[in-house]
Design a protein around this motif. Sequence first.
Motif, PDB file in Angstrom:
ATOM      1  N   GLY A 162       8.815  -1.066  -0.959  1.00 41.42           N
ATOM      2  CA  GLY A 162       7.487  -0.706  -1.421  1.00 41.42           C
ATOM      3  C   GLY A 162       6.841   0.328  -0.523  1.00 41.42           C
ATOM      4  O   GLY A 162       7.459   0.881   0.391  1.00 41.42           O
ATOM      5  N   HIS A 165       5.179  -2.583   2.179  1.00 41.07           N
ATOM      6  CA  HIS A 165       5.928  -3.811   2.449  1.00 41.07           C
ATOM      7  C   HIS A 165       7.169  -3.839   1.578  1.00 41.07           C
ATOM      8  O   HIS A 165       7.242  -3.160   0.549  1.00 41.07           O
ATOM      9  N   CYS A 167      10.518  -6.364  -0.041  1.00 43.13           N
ATOM     10  CA  CYS A 167      10.854  -7.723  -0.465  1.00 43.13           C
ATOM     11  C   CYS A 167      12.306  -7.794  -0.918  1.00 43.13           C
ATOM     12  O   CYS A 167      12.882  -6.798  -1.365  1.00 43.13           O
ATOM     13  N   CYS A 177       9.508 -11.355   2.156  1.00 40.91           N
ATOM     14  CA  CYS A 177       8.852 -10.061   2.286  1.00 40.91           C
ATOM     15  C   CYS A 177       8.468  -9.815   3.733  1.00 40.91           C
ATOM     16  O   CYS A 177       8.272 -10.764   4.516  1.00 40.91           O
ATOM     17  N   GLU A 185      -0.490  -9.137   0.544  1.00 43.08           N
ATOM     18  CA  GLU A 185       0.656  -8.868  -0.328  1.00 43.08           C
ATOM     19  C   GLU A 185       1.910  -9.634   0.069  1.00 43.08           C
ATOM     20  O   GLU A 185       2.861  -9.719  -0.716  1.00 43.08           O
ATOM     21  N   VAL A 208      11.621  -9.033  -8.102  1.00 45.03           N
ATOM     22  CA  VAL A 208      10.410  -8.889  -7.297  1.00 45.03           C
ATOM     23  C   VAL A 208       9.988  -7.426  -7.334  1.00 45.03           C
ATOM     24  O   VAL A 208      10.834  -6.529  -7.446  1.00 45.03           O
ATOM     25  N   PRO A 210       7.308  -5.100  -5.121  1.00 40.66           N
ATOM     26  CA  PRO A 210       6.249  -4.880  -4.132  1.00 40.66           C
ATOM     27  C   PRO A 210       5.399  -3.677  -4.509  1.00 40.66           C
ATOM     28  O   PRO A 210       5.855  -2.539  -4.457  1.00 40.66           O
ATOM     29  N   TYR A 214      -0.256  -5.636  -3.454  1.00 43.36           N
ATOM     30  CA  TYR A 214       0.104  -6.833  -4.212  1.00 43.36           C
ATOM     31  C   TYR A 214       1.615  -6.912  -4.329  1.00 43.36           C
ATOM     32  O   TYR A 214       2.343  -5.960  -4.048  1.00 43.36           O
ATOM     33  N   THR A 215       2.095  -8.080  -4.762  1.00 45.67           N
ATOM     34  CA  THR A 215       3.510  -8.293  -5.067  1.00 45.67           C
ATOM     35  C   THR A 215       3.593  -9.114  -6.336  1.00 45.67           C
ATOM     36  O   THR A 215       2.795 -10.037  -6.536  1.00 45.67           O
ATOM     37  N   CYS A 226       1.739 -12.943  -9.521  1.00 45.50           N
ATOM     38  CA  CYS A 226       1.378 -11.892  -8.580  1.00 45.50           C
ATOM     39  C   CYS A 226       0.472 -12.460  -7.509  1.00 45.50           C
ATOM     40  O   CYS A 226      -0.281 -13.415  -7.759  1.00 45.50           O
TER      41      CYS A 226
END
Length: 397
Positions: A162, A165, A167, A177, A185, A208, A210, A214-215, A226
């Motif tokens: 992301g 971040h 994941c 993550c 997130e 998933v 990222p 948010y995730t 989410c």
Amino acid sequence: PAVLVTSCSSVHGPSADGGPAPCPEELDSPLACGACDRACDRNQWCVAGRCQDLTTQISVGASHLLVRTPEGELLGVGESFFPAILPDGLDRSEGWTTVRNLPGARLEPQSGGYACVTETGGRVACWGSNASLLLGAPTPRAESFQLVRPALPEPVRELELGWDHNCVVDRLHRIYCWGSNAQGELGQPAAIEASLPLLAPAEPSVAVAPGIGYTCAISSEGTVSCWGERAAVAFPEPLPAVRRVARLLPSEFYLCAIDTSGVVSCVGSLFAELRLSPTATHSRAVLDFLPEGVVDLVDNGFFGFYALMSSGEVLAWGRGRSLGPLIAGPDWESTYAEIVGPFRIPGLPPVRVIGCGSRGCCGATDGDEVWCWGESPELVGRLWGTEIEFRIARVYP
């Protein structure tokens, strides 16, 4: 991108009545490349519901380009704004240089100041800038050219990189993550950042995504969940359940899914750029101006979007100036506020993988050529010997 699955009939053979064989219960999943959730080989890609060999892989940065060759050699070119991406932090803008050899590893697309691969056996390895803790482990300095391997308890089946971040989904369908947690997130209190992978508060998951702040994840039942402060803004109502999803595509303002027939549906708030009706605020809306057969969808960060079709064509749409004169036409500068397209990118041969940085995009062909298009004083100008301008040309080999 996820390493997904092949068609059920090609794996299990036809059923007694001649139709596709039913999916084994343990393989039935909303995330699929074809009819059953069966993993492709490590150097294969899910294209139009089938596993296909992917030999050349690319990762496009703002001012550099990484290419993994069929032999596993990782090459780089460009000006390394983030010193640890290319060897010794040197300016490699005059030609390709070997970054490292990674036989059996898959290069993951990433437009920032670091790079990651998924190695044979499901291990993750990263290098580059660690300013946002994106390498997955502490480093003595803010960057590392040495490979950094996040301490994950199980091999991964999917790695997604992301903006701030990263994941993974491991083989037990758990999500881990790491990186920035400024908006929660990572699924932890917002004050916590993580240089090491943290277990996310999600049900057993098959995918998933990222996003920025948010995730989101898809459970084995197709439920979309989410977390993170931005999720409450972008998706204030529960997202509809999804089935047979081949790819999740997150951004700051929207979340899109590509199903196994190549149909794209989105939720979020970037209505004009995605050409959604404002009435489609929080219900899933299909991008019906795109034909079926979409394999991947990327944006260039400046309101330009590109859809890779199963035929290898790339369709572009968005604000005119973000697409450039070769795509949007002679009035491209005056169409910044106008959404134009989709157009087929002229002069681009069929490709099977695409990636975008902030100033350019690239694609790899079946013949292991890499073609790029866009605007970049470092990447485009150096590779093509021009000043800042939009170009479409082969850059490798």
